[in-house]
Design a protein around this motif. Structure first.
Motif, PDB file in Angstrom:
ATOM      1  N   SER A  18      43.369  30.988  47.220  1.00 21.20           N
ATOM      2  CA  SER A  18      42.121  30.222  47.193  1.00 21.20           C
ATOM      3  C   SER A  18      41.337  30.325  48.493  1.00 21.20           C
ATOM      4  CB  SER A  18      42.417  28.750  46.886  1.00 21.20           C
ATOM      5  OG  SER A  18      43.214  28.173  47.913  1.00 21.20           O
ATOM      6  N   ILE A  76      36.627  38.281  43.983  1.00 20.70           N
ATOM      7  CA  ILE A  76      36.847  36.997  43.323  1.00 20.70           C
ATOM      8  C   ILE A  76      36.953  37.191  41.811  1.00 20.70           C
ATOM      9  CG2 ILE A  76      35.753  34.782  42.778  1.00 20.70           C
ATOM     10  CD1 ILE A  76      34.734  34.779  45.700  1.00 20.70           C
ATOM     11  N   GLU A  77      36.104  38.048  41.255  1.00 24.31           N
ATOM     12  CA  GLU A  77      36.184  38.341  39.822  1.00 24.31           C
ATOM     13  C   GLU A  77      37.526  38.976  39.470  1.00 24.31           C
ATOM     14  OE1 GLU A  77      32.892  40.794  38.794  1.00 24.31           O
ATOM     15  OE2 GLU A  77      31.391  39.213  39.063  1.00 24.31           O
ATOM     16  N   LEU A  92      42.922  32.999  40.621  1.00 25.61           N
ATOM     17  CA  LEU A  92      41.897  31.980  40.869  1.00 25.61           C
ATOM     18  C   LEU A  92      41.492  31.349  39.539  1.00 25.61           C
ATOM     19  CD1 LEU A  92      39.532  33.745  43.441  1.00 25.61           C
ATOM     20  CD2 LEU A  92      41.161  31.906  43.905  1.00 25.61           C
ATOM     21  N   GLN A 132      40.210  36.379  39.581  1.00 23.96           N
ATOM     22  CA  GLN A 132      40.109  35.545  38.386  1.00 23.96           C
ATOM     23  C   GLN A 132      40.670  36.273  37.173  1.00 23.96           C
ATOM     24  OE1 GLN A 132      35.877  34.834  38.577  1.00 23.96           O
ATOM     25  NE2 GLN A 132      36.126  32.803  39.504  1.00 23.96           N
ATOM     26  N   ARG A 133      40.426  37.568  37.098  1.00 21.54           N
ATOM     27  CA  ARG A 133      40.901  38.365  35.966  1.00 21.54           C
ATOM     28  C   ARG A 133      42.416  38.317  35.830  1.00 21.54           C
ATOM     29  NH1 ARG A 133      43.086  43.173  35.659  1.00 21.54           N
ATOM     30  NH2 ARG A 133      42.627  43.682  37.830  1.00 21.54           N
TER      31      ARG A 133
END
Length: 344
Positions: free
Chosen positions: A173, A335-336, A344, A339-340
């Protein structure tokens, strides 16, 4: 009793003020008489570091600096949202990706040539719109009673292998680990980095913050973890309560895990006081600002030419960092990707 780290940084500022009060102004930007302008610094660096630079600069030049603190992407996105109406004159960060994001929106003014010359090109924007002001090295902190030197990962890429499942910690994070991930993508390419990231997701224990990872390794809760160097050096300087059972592995060999995340500084195109802002940036990245950092207890690396880092640190020249164009580090993409895979 050892003086607190905050107090030591304040002492470094006091010393710097004393030295500059009787010396010539060596900032290579404008050398005009002190201005009545008041600068606004958006500071994503450690609060004490940003304030120390601001106070010493004001004492030297008479130019006041209002410091507004926040995190890397919080302030970067705020600058983007504010656009030409931003009250910020100067922006400094902890990590490079937030600088790259603002640069990608063409919101920085070109850095004065003399200021750019103060910092090696590898620690600055390839566009010439921001320069490095400090740096932190990626390291693997490990409990020396649980991991032998022979068992250490030789590359950060090894952490995706099955033998490391459940045996290291990360703080996904935080902007620090996100910057490290961005470097893996830059060094290894998208396909290899994406596979590595999935492996890290499967293997890592999740913590919040570099210090928490270090303390967990120290307590034997987890054998090791990925952090920045100065957390360990800072704890050692404070007596080692959270690090006495640990050592650091510097990956070197131009490995992605030897990534040096540069804290950048830039002047906004929208600055209401561009000459004074350029002068402040020149101060932070110049000999006096860099010596203030090196002499303090912040224990980050100085990056200005001719200013050696704090002698407690492993020398910068020995880190053998990978070649990375810092201005291409893509924070939003990383960040993407995180997340994938569910980090995150």
């Amino acid at each position: 009793m050892r003086t607190t780290r905050h107090t030591l940084l304040a002492l470094a500022v006091t010393t710097a003020i004393g030295l500059t009060a009787c010396g010539a102004d060596d900032t290579p930007a404008s050398s005009a008489a002190p201005s009545t302008a008041a600068l606004v610094l958006y500071n994503a660096q450690h609060e004490e570091v940003g304030q120390a630079w601001a106070d010493a600069f004001t004492a030297k030049t008479g130019i006041k600096v209002e410091v507004r603190n926040g995190s890397d992407f919080e302030l970067a996105n705020q600058i983007i949202a504010e656009g030409a109406a931003s009250p910020a004159d100067v922006f400094i960060t902890e990590n490079s990706p937030a600088m790259a994001l603002v640069s990608s929106k063409d919101l920085f003014a070109p850095v004065d040539a003399a200021t750019k010359a103060q910092v090696p090109a590898e620690y600055s924007s390839s566009k010439g719109d921001w320069v490095g002001v400090a740096a932190r090295s990626t390291v693997f902190v490990y409990n020396s009673t649980q991991v032998t030197d022979a068992q250490l990962p030789q590359s950060i890429m090894d952490l995706a292998k099955p033998e490391w499942k459940g045996r290291f910690g990360i703080s996904p994070s935080g902007a620090d680990f996100q910057a490290i991930v961005s470097a893996v993508y830059a060094v290894q390419g998208d396909a290899a980095a994406a596979a590595w990231l999935q492996g890290v997701k499967d293997n890592a224990k999740i913590y919040r913050g570099n210090s928490t990872i270090m303390k967990a390794a120290n307590a034997g809760e987890v054998p090791g973890g990925v952090i920045y160097h100065y957390y360990w050096y800072g704890d050692q300087a404070d007596g080692g309560a959270g690090s006495s059972n640990t050592k650091l592995k510097f990956f070197g060999n131009k490995d992605a895990g030897a990534f040096l995340s540069v804290s950048g500084g830039g002047v906004l195109k929208s600055s209401k006081h561009p000459a004074e802002a350029q002068r402040f940036l020149a101060y932070m990245s110049g000999p006096e600002g860099q010596k203030l950092l090196a002499d303090s207890d912040a224990l980050e690396y100085s990056v200005g030419t001719g200013v050696a880092a704090n002698p407690k640190l492993k020398p910068l020249a020995e880190l053998d960092i990978p070649p990375v164009d810092l201005n291409t580090l893509n924070g939003p993409k990383v960040i993407e990707e995180m997340q994938r895979v569910g980090l995150l």
